[in-house]
Scaffold this active site. Structure first.
Site, PDB file in Angstrom:
ATOM      1  N   ASN A 220      30.136  79.126  52.223  1.00  0.00           N
ATOM      2  CA  ASN A 220      30.049  78.470  53.531  1.00  0.00           C
ATOM      3  C   ASN A 220      29.749  79.484  54.629  1.00  0.00           C
ATOM      4  OD1 ASN A 220      30.644  75.960  52.449  1.00  0.00           O
ATOM      5  ND2 ASN A 220      32.747  75.915  53.177  1.00  0.00           N
ATOM      6  N   ARG A 588      17.470  71.909  54.416  1.00  0.00           N
ATOM      7  CA  ARG A 588      17.769  73.334  54.443  1.00  0.00           C
ATOM      8  C   ARG A 588      18.292  73.855  53.107  1.00  0.00           C
ATOM      9  NH1 ARG A 588      20.584  74.009  59.304  1.00  0.00           N
ATOM     10  NH2 ARG A 588      18.601  74.541  60.268  1.00  0.00           N
ATOM     11  N   HIS A 618      16.644  61.740  56.948  1.00  0.00           N
ATOM     12  CA  HIS A 618      17.955  61.969  56.356  1.00  0.00           C
ATOM     13  C   HIS A 618      18.598  60.680  55.854  1.00  0.00           C
ATOM     14  CE1 HIS A 618      22.346  63.195  56.558  1.00  0.00           C
ATOM     15  NE2 HIS A 618      21.828  64.168  55.830  1.00  0.00           N
ATOM     16  N   TYR A 651      30.884  64.577  45.454  1.00  0.00           N
ATOM     17  CA  TYR A 651      30.876  64.131  46.845  1.00  0.00           C
ATOM     18  C   TYR A 651      31.429  62.716  46.931  1.00  0.00           C
ATOM     19  CZ  TYR A 651      27.866  67.954  48.539  1.00  0.00           C
ATOM     20  OH  TYR A 651      27.361  69.168  48.896  1.00  0.00           O
ATOM     21  N   ARG A 747      35.783  65.598  58.406  1.00  0.00           N
ATOM     22  CA  ARG A 747      35.936  66.685  57.432  1.00  0.00           C
ATOM     23  C   ARG A 747      35.654  68.041  58.057  1.00  0.00           C
ATOM     24  NH1 ARG A 747      31.975  69.257  54.714  1.00  0.00           N
ATOM     25  NH2 ARG A 747      30.499  67.572  55.067  1.00  0.00           N
ATOM     26  N   HIS A 775      32.348  62.811  52.313  1.00  0.00           N
ATOM     27  CA  HIS A 775      30.975  62.799  52.819  1.00  0.00           C
ATOM     28  C   HIS A 775      30.556  61.466  53.412  1.00  0.00           C
ATOM     29  CE1 HIS A 775      26.471  63.340  52.322  1.00  0.00           C
ATOM     30  NE2 HIS A 775      26.816  64.478  52.893  1.00  0.00           N
TER      31      HIS A 775
END
Length: 874
Positions: A220, A588, A618, A651, A747, A775
């Site tokens: 991360n 990305r 998206h 997820y 989150r 998510h």
């Protein structure tokens, strides 16, 4: 930008391209000349000049007849500009279309101070002109409306029959007086990563899972520096340091990031060295130094070095004839200081640790035995092996010292999409340039000498503050290798997802007829508790194999090249079905993967559309058109997560399978908009960014305020990944100040302050991290007892609301609404283990109640429910 059919499309020459670029430049110049439009930046001016200038290849155009050149000049094919899609009444109105559209926002929105910007609640029932939000000029019909004016209009006159209560805000300080009401985006991200680290520190968690969270913390942070910190440093170098919504400028933010990150990385290093590593050793899982090897083991590893490592290594000397080598981002390297025994001169060299070999080498004789796992295993880091054998790389030289170091570079992609003849080609070229981004962070061993440290800082063009000294080993993402060990007793208990309720006559792990189930009723999916493979993946597979299916349309943001989804789309195209894939090649760090499997789809005959200029696609949408006895029927899936079978197992996401005519028409219109031109469009059940998601949600927040003032029930419940959009946060503050209870489960990033007297007394914010990455996105509003609830792909961030195509679908089934409302309400309750956002902006973890009983793990509860559903057959 669809891929042209080579059999149907003549090859282009440079004259139409030059005309295209020249026309685009002229259009931009017209916008620049318009006082109501945004100014053209120097970079854009350079782009305009370059685009309109004749190129060396333009000589081919001279061979064209003058008449053809005149025709080309008169009919310039220009790039679709979002500002061309405006609200007007021209064009046909299709009764079956209820669509709405939006436009990309200001790319600098993250840095602007929005505190004094009025919010104008829109009319969500009239959502037209999807992409007109790119034009910063306010629409004539959009009169600026204050929050109180909007609430008064919603409540109506006092004699309407509703009981109008006193406005609680009347006695409160103005909202704008709370100048610190926004937490900085980057600093709240560090809060999130600290929560990840606290998961790794949890003594009640299985040991290899703790190691896994330690690795996640590192990965991360790597991405954070490669993108967010790199962007800030680039702005500082360019002199672009406006005050952000948090009241901080880029210099202050970078300084705060550096201080906080050094504290967190030191904390992580101590956790590994003093806690996780010794506990691994207690379970006979050891990470050894060279001195801990037995002589026989050392001999075998030396042999391994000679045969497997040495041939791959390339030592690079640094001297006047050998300049300092390029150091690739995130690679491990050894800085070696040498001395020539003849001349006595000292030299510097760099040895790159090969990324093609395992970071942790299994010690011979200590391999994990499947029949005796209690005996454990042992590893030695590859950099220790290389350092031990540097004399093989520099024979005849004295090895004075060696130190491990690691560089993080700017790896954010910047593609001038408006000026790109082909977005795919432009992205491929930018990927090549990504490797050479500026250095933004240097990690070194804490044993490094001052000389080598200064040498690296100067060679990499960094500052002392950019250096992070840590105990070896650096880069703890390598702990993922330990998590892959087959030691189930040190991991989470195994869970097998079940087929979603409603997709099979009796709950099982095998799929039924997806189309038959969807014709009977809508199906709500909750992954990973509901199996992705027996629902969404099976839906696509059955559609590909069904001869009655005529067309499949799908958005793909992230997936894998070996995905059954991609294989099914290829199978469908080869069977003669109309297949359209809206591929986002700007996702990305998945750009190269997406380009690879997009090419694969193209070769199979799939119509691949590479997103839209200026926007990332998206939204998570799937549309199947099937010929049935009573005509065509459209089957839809709207989700919150990617069509990625692997991540779907880790997820937490939601999805809706439906044949509803309104949703079907909405998806049809949206896909047409993504692949073509559709300036006139309306939606019935979708909110679509970049225009109507923010407006639609704020309108519903204002409605709750109005209902509260009218004495009606009012509440707001939201579950998102991130919330940073200032307009939405201010709307939630207004709701809290009006007495509306607001529950938020977030989150990651949270720019909102909770529980601040006079500002957010009625806002409760919780954060849940666990086995699965939370998510899903849920937006629920009381609506005077008729709950208004949406799920979809959009978070409350500038990028989602302004610079991406996102979709939220309104849920209408009462049972589904009750399930989703419970999910958010329960997750935000005091009964569930979570982190609480405190009024001072800190996060406090709550794992036990006042009596010392462990609080509920909501993910464990949902897994238990799924298993019980499988056993009971309900």
């Amino acid at each position: 930008m669809t891929t042209p059919d080579p059999e149907a499309t003549p090859s282009t020459n440079s004259a139409p391209l030059a005309s295209f670029l020249g026309g685009w430049a002229r259009a931009q110049a017209r916008h620049a000349a318009d006082p109501g439009s945004s100014p053209v930046s120097p970079e854009e001016a350079d782009t305009l000049a370059a685009a309109s200038a004749p190129s060396a290849d333009a000589g081919d155009a001279e061979a064209l007849p003058q008449d053809d050149l005149d025709i080309i000049e008169d009919h310039v094919i220009e790039a679709a500009d979002p500002r061309d899609f405006v609200d007007d009444d021209a064009g046909p109105q299709y009764e079956d279309e209820d669509f709405d559209e939006d436009a990309p926002g200001n790319a600098g929105a993250d840095c602007e101070d929005p505190k004094s910007t009025p919010v104008s609640p829109p009319d969500a029932n009239e959502q037209t002109g999807f992409f007109d939000a790119a034009d910063p000029t306010p629409r004539p019909e959009a009169e600026p409306t204050t929050a109180h004016t909007a609430v008064d209009a919603a409540v109506g006159p006092d004699d309407s029959g509703d009981a109008v209560v006193d406005d609680p805000e009347a006695d409160l300080p103005p909202l704008d007086s709370f100048t610190d009401r926004f937490t900085d985006r980057e600093l709240t991200w560090l809060d999130f990563n600290q929560r990840v680290l606290e998961q790794a520190e949890d003594q009640d968690l299985q040991l290899l899972e703790r190691a896994w969270f330690t690795a996640i913390f590192s990965s991360n942070l790597d991405e954070f520096y490669m993108v967010r910190v790199a962007g800030l440093m680039r702005r500082i170098k360019a002199g672009i340091t406006p005050v952000r919504a948090s009241g901080l400028d880029a210099h202050q933010v970078v300084a705060a990031i550096t201080e906080r990150t050094k504290e967190l990385m030191a904390r992580q290093a101590a956790l590994f060295q003093d806690d996780i590593r010794p506990k691994l050793a207690e379970h006979n899982i050891e990470i050894l130094d060279w001195e801990q090897l037995e002589p026989e083991q050392a001999e075998k590893i030396t042999r391994y070095f000679r045969h497997q490592i040495f041939p791959v290594l390339t030592p690079l000397a640094v001297d006047p004839s050998h300049p300092f080598p390029y150091i690739s981002g995130l690679s491990l390297n050894l800085a070696v200081l040498l001395r020539n025994p003849r001349s006595g001169k000292e030299h510097f060299a760099r040895v790159k640790v090969p990324q093609s070999l395992p970071r942790l080498i299994t010690v011979p004789g200590r391999e994990l035995d499947p029949k005796n796992k209690q005996a454990g295993t042992a590893f030695i880091p590859i950099e220790i092996v290389i350092a031990r054998h540097l004399d093989h790389l520099f024979p005849g030289m004295d090895i004075l010292e060696h130190h491990l170091f690691r560089v993080t570079r700017n790896e954010n992609l910047e593609v001038e999409e408006d000026d790109a003849e082909n977005l795919l080609t432009a992205m491929e070229k930018e990927l090549e340039r990504r490797r050479f981004g500026a250095s933004v962070r240097l990690e070194v061993e804490d044993t490094i000498s001052p000389f080598v440290r200064r040498y690296l800082v100067r060679a990499l063009n960094l500052h002392d503050d950019d250096v992070f000294e840590l105990p070896a080993p650096l880069d703890l993402t390598s702990l993922n290798q330990l998590h892959d060990l087959d030691l189930p007793e040190l991991k989470y208990p195994r869970f097998v997802p079940v087929t979603a309720a409603g997709l099979a006559p009796q709950e099982s792990s095998t799929p039924g007829d997806i189309f038959a189930a969807m014709r009977e009723h809508d199906v709500l999916l909750h992954h990973p508790y509901d199996s992705f493979s027996t629902s969404v993946q099976e839906f696509v597979s059955q559609a590909a194999a069904d001869p009655k299916v005529l067309a499949i349309k799908q958005t793909l943001y992230r997936t894998s090249g070996d995905s059954p989804i991609v294989d099914a789309l290829i199978e469908a195209a080869e069977a003669g079905k109309q297949v359209v894939a809206i591929v986002e090649i700007k996702a990305r760090f998945d750009e190269e993967n997406n380009i690879s499997w997009a090419r694969k789809l193209e070769r199979a005959g799939v119509h691949v559309v590479y997103g839209m200029v200026g926007l990332k696609t998206h939204c998570k949408l799937l549309l199947v058109v099937r010929q049935e006895s009573d005509g065509l029927r459209r089957y839809c899936h709207v989700g919150t997560g990617n069509y990625h079978p692997k991540t779907a197992r880790g997820y937490e996401d939601l999805g809706l399978l439906t044949c509803d005519r309104d949703v079907a028409q909405d998806l049809t219109t949206l896909f047409n908009q993504l692949s073509g031109y559709a300036p006139r469009a309306r939606f019935r059940r979708l909110l679509v960014a970049p225009r109507t998601v923010r407006d639609g949600l704020i309108e519903r927040i204002e409605r709750e305020i109005a209902n509260k003032r009218a004495g009606k029930p009012a509440w707001i419940r939201i579950k998102v990944n991130s919330i940073i959009d200032e307009a939405c946060i201010d709307a939630l503050y207004r709701a809290s100040r009006a007495g509306v209870d607001v529950d938020i489960v977030v989150r990651g990033i949270c720019g909102l302050r909770a529980g601040v007297p006079g500002l957010s007394d009625n806002i409760r914010v919780r954060s849940i991290l666990g086995r699965y990455l939370e998510h899903s996105r849920i937006y629920a509003f009381c609506n005077d007892g008729e709950t208004d609830l949406f799920i979809g792909s959009a978070d409350l961030m500038h990028r989602n609301l302004d610079r991406r195509v996102e979709a939220l679908v309104r849920i209408t089934d009462p049972v589904m609404i009750a399930q989703l409302e419970w999910l958010v309400t329960h997750a935000a309750s005091d009964a569930v283990s979570s982190w609480w956002l405190e009024p001072d902006g800190s996060w406090t973890r709550h794992t036990h109640d006042a009596e010392g009983n462990r609080l509920e793990d909501i993910q464990t509860t949902l897994m238990t429910r799924a298993r019980s559903r499988l056993r009971s057959g309900h």
